[in-house]
Design a protein around this motif. Structure first.
Motif, PDB file in Angstrom:
ATOM      1  N   ASP A 103       8.970 -12.678   2.870  1.00 23.86           N
ATOM      2  CA  ASP A 103       8.962 -11.625   1.853  1.00 23.86           C
ATOM      3  C   ASP A 103       7.613 -10.920   1.801  1.00 23.86           C
ATOM      4  O   ASP A 103       7.549  -9.699   1.608  1.00 23.86           O
ATOM      5  N   GLU A 104       6.546 -11.674   1.992  1.00 22.45           N
ATOM      6  CA  GLU A 104       5.222 -11.050   2.069  1.00 22.45           C
ATOM      7  C   GLU A 104       5.119 -10.166   3.311  1.00 22.45           C
ATOM      8  O   GLU A 104       4.504  -9.095   3.273  1.00 22.45           O
ATOM      9  N   LEU A 105       5.716 -10.630   4.401  1.00 23.79           N
ATOM     10  CA  LEU A 105       5.737  -9.826   5.627  1.00 23.79           C
ATOM     11  C   LEU A 105       6.484  -8.514   5.397  1.00 23.79           C
ATOM     12  O   LEU A 105       5.976  -7.427   5.731  1.00 23.79           O
ATOM     13  N   VAL A 106       7.671  -8.596   4.842  1.00 28.98           N
ATOM     14  CA  VAL A 106       8.478  -7.398   4.607  1.00 28.98           C
ATOM     15  C   VAL A 106       7.777  -6.455   3.631  1.00 28.98           C
ATOM     16  O   VAL A 106       7.773  -5.236   3.817  1.00 28.98           O
ATOM     17  N   GLU A 107       7.170  -7.021   2.594  1.00 33.82           N
ATOM     18  CA  GLU A 107       6.436  -6.187   1.635  1.00 33.82           C
ATOM     19  C   GLU A 107       5.307  -5.433   2.325  1.00 33.82           C
ATOM     20  O   GLU A 107       5.088  -4.242   2.085  1.00 33.82           O
ATOM     21  N   GLY A 108       4.592  -6.136   3.211  1.00 35.26           N
ATOM     22  CA  GLY A 108       3.478  -5.488   3.896  1.00 35.26           C
ATOM     23  C   GLY A 108       3.921  -4.442   4.901  1.00 35.26           C
ATOM     24  O   GLY A 108       3.228  -3.441   5.110  1.00 35.26           O
ATOM     25  N   VAL A 109       5.087  -4.650   5.535  1.00 41.19           N
ATOM     26  CA  VAL A 109       5.571  -3.705   6.530  1.00 41.19           C
ATOM     27  C   VAL A 109       6.222  -2.495   5.872  1.00 41.19           C
ATOM     28  O   VAL A 109       5.950  -1.341   6.244  1.00 41.19           O
ATOM     29  N   LEU A 110       7.083  -2.732   4.894  1.00 42.72           N
ATOM     30  CA  LEU A 110       7.789  -1.604   4.261  1.00 42.72           C
ATOM     31  C   LEU A 110       6.891  -0.820   3.309  1.00 42.72           C
ATOM     32  O   LEU A 110       7.031   0.398   3.174  1.00 42.72           O
ATOM     33  N   GLN A 111       6.014  -1.512   2.617  1.00 44.29           N
ATOM     34  CA  GLN A 111       5.081  -0.884   1.672  1.00 44.29           C
ATOM     35  C   GLN A 111       5.798   0.042   0.687  1.00 44.29           C
ATOM     36  O   GLN A 111       5.398   1.202   0.474  1.00 44.29           O
ATOM     37  N   LEU A 112       6.851  -0.471   0.094  1.00 42.64           N
ATOM     38  CA  LEU A 112       7.577   0.283  -0.925  1.00 42.64           C
ATOM     39  C   LEU A 112       6.758   0.310  -2.211  1.00 42.64           C
ATOM     40  O   LEU A 112       6.041  -0.644  -2.527  1.00 42.64           O
ATOM     41  N   ARG A 113       6.893   1.374  -2.932  1.00 45.61           N
ATOM     42  CA  ARG A 113       6.161   1.515  -4.190  1.00 45.61           C
ATOM     43  C   ARG A 113       7.145   1.493  -5.350  1.00 45.61           C
ATOM     44  O   ARG A 113       7.765   2.521  -5.669  1.00 45.61           O
ATOM     45  N   PRO A 114       7.328   0.329  -5.965  1.00 45.34           N
ATOM     46  CA  PRO A 114       8.296   0.224  -7.066  1.00 45.34           C
ATOM     47  C   PRO A 114       7.945   1.191  -8.188  1.00 45.34           C
ATOM     48  O   PRO A 114       6.763   1.439  -8.474  1.00 45.34           O
ATOM     49  N   PRO A 115       8.957   1.766  -8.823  1.00 46.02           N
ATOM     50  CA  PRO A 115       8.688   2.709  -9.917  1.00 46.02           C
ATOM     51  C   PRO A 115       7.997   2.017 -11.084  1.00 46.02           C
ATOM     52  O   PRO A 115       8.263   0.848 -11.371  1.00 46.02           O
ATOM     53  N   SER A 116       7.110   2.743 -11.724  1.00 42.26           N
ATOM     54  CA  SER A 116       6.378   2.174 -12.857  1.00 42.26           C
ATOM     55  C   SER A 116       7.214   2.191 -14.132  1.00 42.26           C
ATOM     56  O   SER A 116       7.049   1.332 -15.000  1.00 42.26           O
ATOM     57  N   ALA A 117       8.111   3.148 -14.242  1.00 45.08           N
ATOM     58  CA  ALA A 117       8.942   3.249 -15.441  1.00 45.08           C
ATOM     59  C   ALA A 117      10.065   2.222 -15.408  1.00 45.08           C
ATOM     60  O   ALA A 117      10.547   1.836 -14.335  1.00 45.08           O
ATOM     61  N   ALA A 118      10.481   1.790 -16.576  1.00 48.15           N
ATOM     62  CA  ALA A 118      11.570   0.828 -16.676  1.00 48.15           C
ATOM     63  C   ALA A 118      12.880   1.462 -16.225  1.00 48.15           C
ATOM     64  O   ALA A 118      13.103   2.666 -16.395  1.00 48.15           O
TER      65      ALA A 118
END
Length: 280
Positions: A103-118
């Motif tokens: 999961d850390e690997l995928v996070e680092g490769v995809l580099q998605l930026r989750p929305p800040s708003a709920a």
């Protein structure tokens, strides 16, 4: 109690030349996790240990960032990065919904930026978003063996991990169906940054989706009750016209296993991805 163990670990990590190799990402991630676990048992205050930990963390994170950048460049060229291919080739032995180094690997490769708003409030029978653990995504792709003729449709795609990895790791097209606009925007930005033209994301309720192009439909229990019944009804009608498969993970595996028109490729398990095909 933990100081000697921490000191010994730091000595070993500082002198381990193998951790400095470009392909040692997993080992570096594991090393950082081991340090964190020891810190949780008694984090060192200001002093030599704290400085050594900070130096190691900075060193390893810089190496990992370089590995992620190299993988992203490979994806933009249309190649499958070696780090992701390794995950596809290794069988998945871990059950359940926990997360690990993949999961850390995928996070680092995809580099998605989750929305800040709920996210907007969920309608009845919709389940709050939780990303599929990466090892189960790789297990799904290894089982499915998607080809250029396939279209993976992720129902309740969230931030887009499954369609993005399918587009990276196979020649298939992928579609993410997601009702939350901010999640769709995040997934679309991730696809654009990696030049993944075969990954598309549609902002809509799965009950209103057109299932005509999908060959593999994936559900990580995005809904239940009446919503799940409606979606399964639509998939059954589609299956009466042509061949398709359904993959599921989580509690909805049990619901699919009770459908008389579906047969599982392997004994159904909620803690592993299960592939289903229409009977007959």
């Amino acid at each position: 109690m933990h100081a000697p163990s921490l000191h010994t670990l730091l000595d070993a990590l500082e002198h381990d030349a193998a951790l400095r190799k470009a392909d040692a990402l997993r080992e570096r991630l594991d090393a950082l996790d081991r340090i964190e676990l020891l810190q949780l048992g008694g984090a060192p205050g200001p002093g030599a240990s704290a400085l050594r930990i900070a130096a190691l963390r900075e060193d390893f994170e810089a190496m990992n960032a370089a590995s992620f950048a190299h993988a992203r460049e490979a994806i933009r060229r249309g190649a499958v990065p070696a780090l992701l291919q390794q995950c596809l080739d290794e069988p998945c032995h871990a059950d359940g919904d926990g997360y690990d180094w993949r999961d850390e690997l995928v996070e680092g490769v995809l580099q998605l930026r989750p929305p800040s708003a709920a996210a907007s409030p969920l309608p009845a029978d919709m389940v709050a978003y939780q990303p599929t653990p990466a090892r189960h995504i790789f297990d799904l792709l290894a089982q499915a063996r998607l080809g250029a003729h396939d279209v993976l449709v992720d129902l309740g795609a969230g931030l887009g991990h499954v369609p993005l990895l399918a587009a990276i790791c196979s020649r298939a097209a992928s579609v993410g169906i997601e009702r939350e606009p901010s999640y769709v925007a995040c997934a679309q930005a991730g696809a654009a940054a990696l030049r993944l033209s075969r990954a598309r994301f549609l902002c809509m309720d799965a009950r209103a989706a057109d299932f005509a192009e999908g060959t593999l439909f994936y559900l990580y229990t995005p809904f239940r009750g009446a919503v799940l019944d409606t979606v399964l009804g639509a998939l059954r009608r589609e299956a009466e016209r042509r061949a398709l498969r359904i993959a599921a993970h989580g509690p909805c595996v049990g619901a699919l296993a009770t459908q008389p028109w579906l047969a599982a490729d392997t004994p159904p398990r909620a803690d592993r991805v299960t592939l289903f095909r229409p009977r007959g």
